[in-house]
Scaffold this motif. Structure first.
Motif, PDB file in Angstrom:
ATOM      1  N   GLY A 160     -45.283  21.424 -43.180  1.00 52.60           N
ATOM      2  CA  GLY A 160     -43.882  21.247 -43.524  1.00 52.60           C
ATOM      3  C   GLY A 160     -43.343  19.978 -42.890  1.00 52.60           C
ATOM      4  N   THR A 161     -42.182  19.557 -43.352  1.00 51.06           N
ATOM      5  CA  THR A 161     -41.530  18.350 -42.834  1.00 51.06           C
ATOM      6  C   THR A 161     -40.263  18.730 -42.084  1.00 51.06           C
ATOM      7  OG1 THR A 161     -42.396  17.025 -44.667  1.00 51.06           O
ATOM      8  CG2 THR A 161     -40.493  16.128 -43.482  1.00 51.06           C
ATOM      9  N   ILE A 162     -40.135  18.216 -40.870  1.00 50.19           N
ATOM     10  CA  ILE A 162     -38.941  18.470 -40.059  1.00 50.19           C
ATOM     11  C   ILE A 162     -37.766  17.723 -40.674  1.00 50.19           C
ATOM     12  CG2 ILE A 162     -37.868  18.187 -37.790  1.00 50.19           C
ATOM     13  CD1 ILE A 162     -40.740  18.346 -36.614  1.00 50.19           C
ATOM     14  N   ALA A 210     -32.027  27.799 -24.367  1.00 52.77           N
ATOM     15  CA  ALA A 210     -33.426  28.185 -24.168  1.00 52.77           C
ATOM     16  C   ALA A 210     -33.765  28.206 -22.680  1.00 52.77           C
ATOM     17  CB  ALA A 210     -34.345  27.210 -24.899  1.00 52.77           C
ATOM     18  N   ARG A 211     -34.648  29.116 -22.305  1.00 57.95           N
ATOM     19  CA  ARG A 211     -35.069  29.251 -20.912  1.00 57.95           C
ATOM     20  C   ARG A 211     -35.766  27.979 -20.416  1.00 57.95           C
ATOM     21  NH1 ARG A 211     -38.326  34.374 -20.484  1.00 57.95           N
ATOM     22  NH2 ARG A 211     -36.369  35.139 -21.309  1.00 57.95           N
ATOM     23  N   ASN A 212     -36.614  27.395 -21.267  1.00 55.19           N
ATOM     24  CA  ASN A 212     -37.291  26.127 -20.975  1.00 55.19           C
ATOM     25  C   ASN A 212     -36.787  25.085 -21.960  1.00 55.19           C
ATOM     26  OD1 ASN A 212     -39.071  27.195 -18.926  1.00 55.19           O
ATOM     27  ND2 ASN A 212     -40.177  28.204 -20.581  1.00 55.19           N
ATOM     28  N   PRO A 213     -36.781  23.804 -21.573  1.00 54.36           N
ATOM     29  CA  PRO A 213     -36.283  22.765 -22.488  1.00 54.36           C
ATOM     30  C   PRO A 213     -36.965  22.842 -23.854  1.00 54.36           C
ATOM     31  CG  PRO A 213     -36.683  21.849 -20.317  1.00 54.36           C
ATOM     32  CD  PRO A 213     -37.231  23.246 -20.297  1.00 54.36           C
ATOM     33  N   ALA A 214     -36.144  22.858 -24.900  1.00 52.57           N
ATOM     34  CA  ALA A 214     -36.676  23.017 -26.256  1.00 52.57           C
ATOM     35  C   ALA A 214     -35.723  22.395 -27.275  1.00 52.57           C
ATOM     36  CB  ALA A 214     -36.872  24.502 -26.564  1.00 52.57           C
ATOM     37  N   TYR A 215     -36.249  22.234 -28.485  1.00 56.37           N
ATOM     38  CA  TYR A 215     -35.446  21.823 -29.633  1.00 56.37           C
ATOM     39  C   TYR A 215     -35.392  22.976 -30.636  1.00 56.37           C
ATOM     40  CZ  TYR A 215     -36.128  16.909 -28.222  1.00 56.37           C
ATOM     41  OH  TYR A 215     -36.154  15.718 -27.552  1.00 56.37           O
ATOM     42  N   GLN A 216     -34.337  22.993 -31.438  1.00 55.28           N
ATOM     43  CA  GLN A 216     -34.256  23.839 -32.617  1.00 55.28           C
ATOM     44  C   GLN A 216     -34.620  22.958 -33.805  1.00 55.28           C
ATOM     45  OE1 GLN A 216     -30.223  25.231 -32.668  1.00 55.28           O
ATOM     46  NE2 GLN A 216     -30.589  26.817 -31.145  1.00 55.28           N
ATOM     47  N   LEU A 217     -35.638  23.351 -34.549  1.00 53.35           N
ATOM     48  CA  LEU A 217     -36.122  22.561 -35.673  1.00 53.35           C
ATOM     49  C   LEU A 217     -35.854  23.290 -36.987  1.00 53.35           C
ATOM     50  CD1 LEU A 217     -39.656  21.654 -34.255  1.00 53.35           C
ATOM     51  CD2 LEU A 217     -37.543  20.331 -34.047  1.00 53.35           C
ATOM     52  N   THR A 218     -35.511  22.538 -38.017  1.00 51.91           N
ATOM     53  CA  THR A 218     -35.432  23.051 -39.376  1.00 51.91           C
ATOM     54  C   THR A 218     -36.516  22.331 -40.154  1.00 51.91           C
ATOM     55  OG1 THR A 218     -33.046  23.387 -39.139  1.00 51.91           O
ATOM     56  CG2 THR A 218     -33.945  23.375 -41.380  1.00 51.91           C
ATOM     57  N   LEU A 276     -38.881  12.973 -34.306  1.00 51.22           N
ATOM     58  CA  LEU A 276     -39.330  14.177 -35.018  1.00 51.22           C
ATOM     59  C   LEU A 276     -38.842  14.240 -36.460  1.00 51.22           C
ATOM     60  CD1 LEU A 276     -38.802  16.725 -32.127  1.00 51.22           C
ATOM     61  CD2 LEU A 276     -40.997  15.981 -33.081  1.00 51.22           C
ATOM     62  N   MET A 277     -37.755  13.550 -36.756  1.00 44.62           N
ATOM     63  CA  MET A 277     -37.200  13.591 -38.113  1.00 44.62           C
ATOM     64  C   MET A 277     -38.216  13.078 -39.132  1.00 44.62           C
ATOM     65  SD  MET A 277     -34.259  14.977 -38.168  1.00 44.62           S
ATOM     66  CE  MET A 277     -33.787  14.495 -39.816  1.00 44.62           C
ATOM     67  N   GLN A 278     -38.400  13.847 -40.197  1.00 50.57           N
ATOM     68  CA  GLN A 278     -39.302  13.544 -41.311  1.00 50.57           C
ATOM     69  C   GLN A 278     -40.787  13.583 -40.917  1.00 50.57           C
ATOM     70  OE1 GLN A 278     -38.176  13.508 -44.469  1.00 50.57           O
ATOM     71  NE2 GLN A 278     -36.251  14.007 -43.460  1.00 50.57           N
ATOM     72  N   ARG A 279     -41.094  14.105 -39.741  1.00 48.47           N
ATOM     73  CA  ARG A 279     -42.477  14.243 -39.293  1.00 48.47           C
ATOM     74  C   ARG A 279     -43.063  15.519 -39.883  1.00 48.47           C
ATOM     75  NH1 ARG A 279     -44.797  12.398 -34.290  1.00 48.47           N
ATOM     76  NH2 ARG A 279     -46.817  13.381 -34.032  1.00 48.47           N
ATOM     77  N   GLN A 280     -44.282  15.435 -40.393  1.00 50.32           N
ATOM     78  CA  GLN A 280     -44.947  16.627 -40.890  1.00 50.32           C
ATOM     79  C   GLN A 280     -45.645  17.347 -39.743  1.00 50.32           C
ATOM     80  OE1 GLN A 280     -47.204  15.339 -44.507  1.00 50.32           O
ATOM     81  NE2 GLN A 280     -45.728  16.709 -45.499  1.00 50.32           N
ATOM     82  N   VAL A 281     -45.586  18.681 -39.790  1.00 52.45           N
ATOM     83  CA  VAL A 281     -46.184  19.518 -38.761  1.00 52.45           C
ATOM     84  C   VAL A 281     -46.948  20.664 -39.427  1.00 52.45           C
ATOM     85  CG1 VAL A 281     -44.479  19.004 -36.964  1.00 52.45           C
ATOM     86  CG2 VAL A 281     -44.055  20.885 -38.555  1.00 52.45           C
ATOM     87  N   GLN A 310     -53.267  13.752 -41.141  1.00 55.34           N
ATOM     88  CA  GLN A 310     -53.384  12.301 -40.975  1.00 55.34           C
ATOM     89  C   GLN A 310     -52.679  11.539 -42.087  1.00 55.34           C
ATOM     90  OE1 GLN A 310     -57.655  11.679 -40.608  1.00 55.34           O
ATOM     91  NE2 GLN A 310     -57.354  11.246 -38.437  1.00 55.34           N
ATOM     92  N   GLN A 311     -52.594  12.147 -43.249  1.00 51.22           N
ATOM     93  CA  GLN A 311     -51.905  11.541 -44.378  1.00 51.22           C
ATOM     94  C   GLN A 311     -50.808  12.503 -44.834  1.00 51.22           C
ATOM     95  OE1 GLN A 311     -54.731  10.628 -47.431  1.00 51.22           O
ATOM     96  NE2 GLN A 311     -55.945   9.329 -46.100  1.00 51.22           N
ATOM     97  N   ARG A 312     -49.762  11.951 -45.434  1.00 48.27           N
ATOM     98  CA  ARG A 312     -48.671  12.768 -45.927  1.00 48.27           C
ATOM     99  C   ARG A 312     -49.181  13.673 -47.048  1.00 48.27           C
ATOM    100  NH1 ARG A 312     -43.975  12.890 -43.819  1.00 48.27           N
ATOM    101  NH2 ARG A 312     -42.243  13.662 -45.026  1.00 48.27           N
ATOM    102  N   VAL A 313     -48.793  14.945 -46.999  1.00 45.65           N
ATOM    103  CA  VAL A 313     -49.173  15.918 -48.029  1.00 45.65           C
ATOM    104  C   VAL A 313     -47.918  16.622 -48.526  1.00 45.65           C
ATOM    105  CG1 VAL A 313     -51.492  16.266 -47.072  1.00 45.65           C
ATOM    106  CG2 VAL A 313     -49.638  17.762 -46.362  1.00 45.65           C
ATOM    107  N   LYS A 314     -48.065  17.351 -49.614  1.00 43.99           N
ATOM    108  CA  LYS A 314     -46.956  18.104 -50.193  1.00 43.99           C
ATOM    109  C   LYS A 314     -46.523  19.197 -49.208  1.00 43.99           C
ATOM    110  CE  LYS A 314     -45.898  21.138 -54.044  1.00 43.99           C
ATOM    111  NZ  LYS A 314     -46.441  21.919 -55.163  1.00 43.99           N
ATOM    112  N   ASN A 315     -45.197  19.333 -49.009  1.00 45.77           N
ATOM    113  CA  ASN A 315     -44.679  20.401 -48.166  1.00 45.77           C
ATOM    114  C   ASN A 315     -45.132  21.747 -48.707  1.00 45.77           C
ATOM    115  OD1 ASN A 315     -43.361  18.698 -46.381  1.00 45.77           O
ATOM    116  ND2 ASN A 315     -41.430  18.775 -47.499  1.00 45.77           N
ATOM    117  N   GLY A 316     -45.586  22.611 -47.806  1.00 41.81           N
ATOM    118  CA  GLY A 316     -46.070  23.925 -48.192  1.00 41.81           C
ATOM    119  C   GLY A 316     -47.575  23.956 -48.399  1.00 41.81           C
TER     120      GLY A 316
END
Length: 111
Positions: A18-20, A29-37, A61-66, A101-107
């Motif tokens: 998916g893409t952030i 959060a108890r430990n440093p964290a981000y909320q991601l969509t 992180l914006m537009q980064r695939q994970v 390593q390369q951009r792929v379709k979300n999902g």
């Protein structure tokens, strides 16, 4: 190795790319964290909490695939509902995000 699973066990884990699309600080959060969509294409938009603040700035992180597990039950973290688990390699206290390593379709599935 004591934690051997079967191939059938592994096939139950739904790993997707998916893409952030949003990143917010998560001061409750108890430990440093981000909320991601994250946009998972046909699976829709899911939210996740991630303790990745030491290596990643919000703008990076914006537009980064994970890669994430998308079929866990929702988990309440403070006042936030996490809907998926972002995957990363743990190096001491740092988490290095896994991504294609390369951009792929979300999902796209990870096999």
């Amino acid at each position: 190795m004591d934690n051997i699973i079967t191939f059938e066990d592994f096939t139950k884990v739904d790993l997707r790319v998916g893409t952030i699309i949003e990143v917010h600080d998560f001061p409750e959060a108890r430990n440093p964290a981000y909320q991601l969509t994250i946009d998972f294409g046909d699976l829709g938009i899911k939210k996740s909490s991630a303790q990745i603040t030491t290596l990643y700035k919000k703008d990076d992180l914006m537009q980064r695939q994970v890669v994430a597990v998308v079929n866990f039950p929702k988990k309440q973290i403070a006042k936030f509902m996490s809907e998926c688990l972002i995957l990363g390699a743990v190096d001491g206290k740092d988490v290095i995000l896994l991504n294609p390593q390369q951009r792929v379709k979300n999902g796209s599935t990870v096999a």
